[in-house]
Design a protein around this motif. Structure first.
Motif, PDB file in Angstrom:
ATOM      1  N   MET A   1      13.618   5.535  17.942  1.00 18.53           N
ATOM      2  CA  MET A   1      13.429   6.813  17.551  1.00 18.53           C
ATOM      3  C   MET A   1      13.164   6.664  16.007  1.00 18.53           C
ATOM      4  N   VAL A   2      11.906   6.510  15.452  1.00 15.25           N
ATOM      5  CA  VAL A   2      11.577   6.513  13.996  1.00 15.25           C
ATOM      6  C   VAL A   2      12.408   8.218  13.762  1.00 15.25           C
ATOM      7  N   ARG A   3      12.611   8.433  13.012  1.00 13.15           N
ATOM      8  CA  ARG A   3      14.030   9.614  12.371  1.00 13.15           C
ATOM      9  C   ARG A   3      12.076  10.243  11.003  1.00 13.15           C
ATOM     10  N   THR A   4      11.875  11.326  10.970  1.00 12.68           N
ATOM     11  CA  THR A   4      10.835  11.079   9.849  1.00 12.68           C
ATOM     12  C   THR A   4      11.399  12.429   9.083  1.00 12.68           C
ATOM     13  N   LEU A   5      11.428  12.706   7.742  1.00 10.02           N
ATOM     14  CA  LEU A   5      11.778  13.575   7.597  1.00 10.02           C
ATOM     15  C   LEU A   5      11.093  13.742   6.041  1.00 10.02           C
ATOM     16  N   LEU A   6      10.437  15.599   6.677  1.00  7.39           N
ATOM     17  CA  LEU A   6       9.642  15.734   5.333  1.00  7.39           C
ATOM     18  C   LEU A   6      10.353  16.689   4.240  1.00  7.39           C
ATOM     19  N   LEU A   7      10.041  16.235   3.060  1.00  9.49           N
ATOM     20  CA  LEU A   7      10.406  16.861   1.748  1.00  9.49           C
ATOM     21  C   LEU A   7       9.632  17.763   0.803  1.00  9.49           C
ATOM     22  N   VAL A   8       9.419  19.414   0.899  1.00  9.05           N
ATOM     23  CA  VAL A   8       8.785  19.994   0.738  1.00  9.05           C
ATOM     24  C   VAL A   8       9.182  20.511  -0.999  1.00  9.05           C
TER      25      VAL A   8
ATOM     26  N   ARG B   1      20.831  16.801  15.870  1.00  2.70           N
ATOM     27  CA  ARG B   1      19.872  18.027  17.041  1.00  2.70           C
ATOM     28  C   ARG B   1      18.812  18.274  17.432  1.00  2.70           C
ATOM     29  N   TYR B   2      17.628  17.653  16.328  1.00  2.37           N
ATOM     30  CA  TYR B   2      16.619  17.303  17.288  1.00  2.37           C
ATOM     31  C   TYR B   2      16.629  15.995  18.122  1.00  2.37           C
ATOM     32  N   GLU B   3      16.827  15.403  17.521  1.00  2.00           N
ATOM     33  CA  GLU B   3      17.037  14.579  18.944  1.00  2.00           C
ATOM     34  C   GLU B   3      17.605  14.487  20.479  1.00  2.00           C
ATOM     35  N   MET B   4      18.762  15.677  20.549  1.00  2.00           N
ATOM     36  CA  MET B   4      18.916  16.384  22.253  1.00  2.00           C
ATOM     37  C   MET B   4      17.657  16.935  22.262  1.00  2.00           C
ATOM     38  N   LYS B   5      17.388  18.574  21.271  1.00  2.00           N
ATOM     39  CA  LYS B   5      16.149  19.059  22.265  1.00  2.00           C
ATOM     40  C   LYS B   5      14.948  18.132  22.483  1.00  2.00           C
ATOM     41  N   MET B   6      14.340  17.184  21.515  1.00  2.00           N
ATOM     42  CA  MET B   6      13.500  16.730  22.503  1.00  2.00           C
ATOM     43  C   MET B   6      13.897  15.697  24.025  1.00  2.00           C
ATOM     44  N   GLU B   7      15.805  15.138  23.613  1.00  2.00           N
ATOM     45  CA  GLU B   7      15.695  14.675  25.221  1.00  2.00           C
ATOM     46  C   GLU B   7      15.694  15.154  25.825  1.00  2.00           C
ATOM     47  N   ASN B   8      16.299  17.064  25.652  1.00  2.00           N
ATOM     48  CA  ASN B   8      16.105  17.601  26.664  1.00  2.00           C
ATOM     49  C   ASN B   8      14.075  18.363  27.395  1.00  2.00           C
ATOM     50  N   VAL B   9      13.422  18.504  26.419  1.00  2.00           N
ATOM     51  CA  VAL B   9      12.203  18.090  26.953  1.00  2.00           C
ATOM     52  C   VAL B   9      11.887  17.117  27.430  1.00  2.00           C
ATOM     53  N   ARG B  10      12.957  16.156  27.431  1.00  2.00           N
ATOM     54  CA  ARG B  10      11.995  14.855  27.715  1.00  2.00           C
ATOM     55  C   ARG B  10      12.879  15.111  29.618  1.00  2.00           C
ATOM     56  N   LEU B  11      13.867  15.416  29.779  1.00  2.00           N
ATOM     57  CA  LEU B  11      14.353  15.482  31.246  1.00  2.00           C
ATOM     58  C   LEU B  11      13.637  17.205  31.858  1.00  2.00           C
ATOM     59  N   THR B  12      14.012  17.046  31.213  1.00  2.00           N
ATOM     60  CA  THR B  12      12.650  19.150  31.659  1.00  2.00           C
ATOM     61  C   THR B  12      11.394  19.138  32.067  1.00  2.00           C
TER      62      THR B  12
ATOM     63  N   LEU C   1       0.652  17.714   6.438  1.00  2.00           N
ATOM     64  CA  LEU C   1       1.285  16.555   6.943  1.00  2.00           C
ATOM     65  C   LEU C   1       2.131  16.560   8.356  1.00  2.00           C
ATOM     66  N   LEU C   2       2.666  17.688   8.351  1.00  2.00           N
ATOM     67  CA  LEU C   2       3.039  17.549   9.326  1.00  2.00           C
ATOM     68  C   LEU C   2       1.378  17.603  10.916  1.00  2.00           C
ATOM     69  N   ALA C   3       0.208  17.929  10.967  1.00  2.00           N
ATOM     70  CA  ALA C   3      -0.807  17.834  11.850  1.00  2.00           C
ATOM     71  C   ALA C   3      -1.066  16.915  11.812  1.00  2.00           C
ATOM     72  N   GLN C   4      -0.638  16.354  11.246  1.00  2.00           N
ATOM     73  CA  GLN C   4      -0.594  14.229  10.884  1.00  2.00           C
ATOM     74  C   GLN C   4       0.693  12.965  11.681  1.00  2.00           C
ATOM     75  N   ASN C   5       1.530  14.057  11.681  1.00  2.00           N
ATOM     76  CA  ASN C   5       3.276  13.161  12.023  1.00  2.00           C
ATOM     77  C   ASN C   5       3.731  13.968  12.720  1.00  2.00           C
ATOM     78  N   GLU C   6       5.169  13.087  13.845  1.00  2.00           N
ATOM     79  CA  GLU C   6       5.594  13.561  14.059  1.00  2.00           C
ATOM     80  C   GLU C   6       7.539  13.767  13.516  1.00  2.00           C
ATOM     81  N   VAL C   7       7.531  14.491  13.090  1.00  2.00           N
ATOM     82  CA  VAL C   7       8.500  15.248  12.010  1.00  2.00           C
ATOM     83  C   VAL C   7       9.336  15.935  12.915  1.00  2.00           C
ATOM     84  N   GLY C   8      11.311  15.411  12.241  1.00  2.00           N
ATOM     85  CA  GLY C   8      12.002  15.833  13.515  1.00  2.00           C
ATOM     86  C   GLY C   8      12.884  17.197  12.621  1.00  2.00           C
ATOM     87  N   VAL C   9      12.799  16.692  10.935  1.00  2.00           N
ATOM     88  CA  VAL C   9      13.708  17.425   9.934  1.00  2.00           C
ATOM     89  C   VAL C   9      12.671  17.573   9.384  1.00  2.00           C
TER      90      VAL C   9
END
Length: 270
Positions: free
Chosen positions: A1-8, A121-132, A41-49
């Protein structure tokens, strides 16, 4: 999984400094100079942090991250603020809009460690979503299988009850036939005998026939019809033990069923 970071941040020197600090950690880094640009940018990209400055024109960091929480609740949101803005930031933390905040100027190693933790933390959330989702799909599949099995059981039960009813009717018809009917298995044992057959061969029905060897009950002349194939009538009448004359037919089983053996039909002159 690519870790995508958004700076604003509306100050380009701040986002540039953050890029220099964090690009060595292998993140895909996106930059926006306002909250509106960040939402695009969030509407066009999957951002984790997300790391957002608090003081920006048009939309504060807290306002921006509050909208992000509603639209993208799985993202991990961090705000940079000055000491004078701590009250509004603390309130946002209490409402769940912000995961952590850092004051300016930040401590490089501490910020890097917390960004790393935020992605975990984000990846753990997404893994929980996947498992659910997988569990939900498995439960739905199991529910479908159970419904199909229940339908099959219902259909099979209906078929069995129908066959049982047909069998009872057939047995009743067999018992009322005016001719004797005897079914003999390929082992030579009597498997079927109706009421008329008992009267002819079993002392008016007082002697049991089922399970007995056919040679012990049926006249040998009648059993000769076992030889040969096809349903046929014996050429001559048979003299039964009670001196009754009878016409006899012999039919092999197995043409329309898995049964093996023969059926004897005896029409007695009474």
């Amino acid at each position: 999984m690519v870790r995508t970071l958004l700076l604003v941040d509306d100050e380009e020197n701040i986002t540039s400094a953050l890029v220099r600090l964090l690009r060595g950690d292998g993140y895909r880094i996106l930059r926006a100079n306002s909250g509106e640009a960040g939402l695009q940018l969030l509407a066009q990209n999957e951002v984790g942090v997300i790391i957002s400055d608090q003081r920006m024109p048009g939309m504060t960091g807290v306002e921006f991250l509050s909208k992000v929480r509603d639209l993208y609740p799985d993202t991990v949101r961090i705000v940079l603020s000055g000491y004078t803005e701590l009250n509004s930031v603390t309130d946002a933390i209490n409402r769940g809009a912000i995961y952590k905040f850092f004051t300016k100027p930040w401590e490089d190693d501490l910020l890097r460690a917390n960004v790393q933790e935020a992605f975990q933390r984000y990846e753990m959330k997404m893994e929980n979503v996947r498992l659910t989702n997988e569990l939900q799909q498995a439960n739905e599949a199991l529910l479908r299988i159970n419904r199909e099995l229940e339908q099959r059981v219902e259909d099979k039960t209906r078929e069995v009850m129908l066959n049982l009813n047909v069998l009872k009717i057939s047995q009743e018809v067999l018992e009322h036939l005016p001719v004797g009917v005897v079914g003999i298995g390929d082992d030579g044992v009597i498997a079927v005998a109706n009421r008329s057959a008992h009267r002819l061969f079993a002392a008016d029905g007082s002697r049991p026939m089922l399970g007995e060897a056919a040679v012990d009950i049926i006249p040998s002349e009648l059993l000769l019809c076992v030889v040969g194939e096809g349903c046929r009538k014996l050429q001559e009448k048979i003299q039964l033990s009670n001196r009754v004359q009878a016409n006899c037919w012999c039919c092999p089983m197995g043409e329309s069923s898995a049964s093996k053996g023969i059926v004897l039909v005896i029409e007695a002159d009474i």
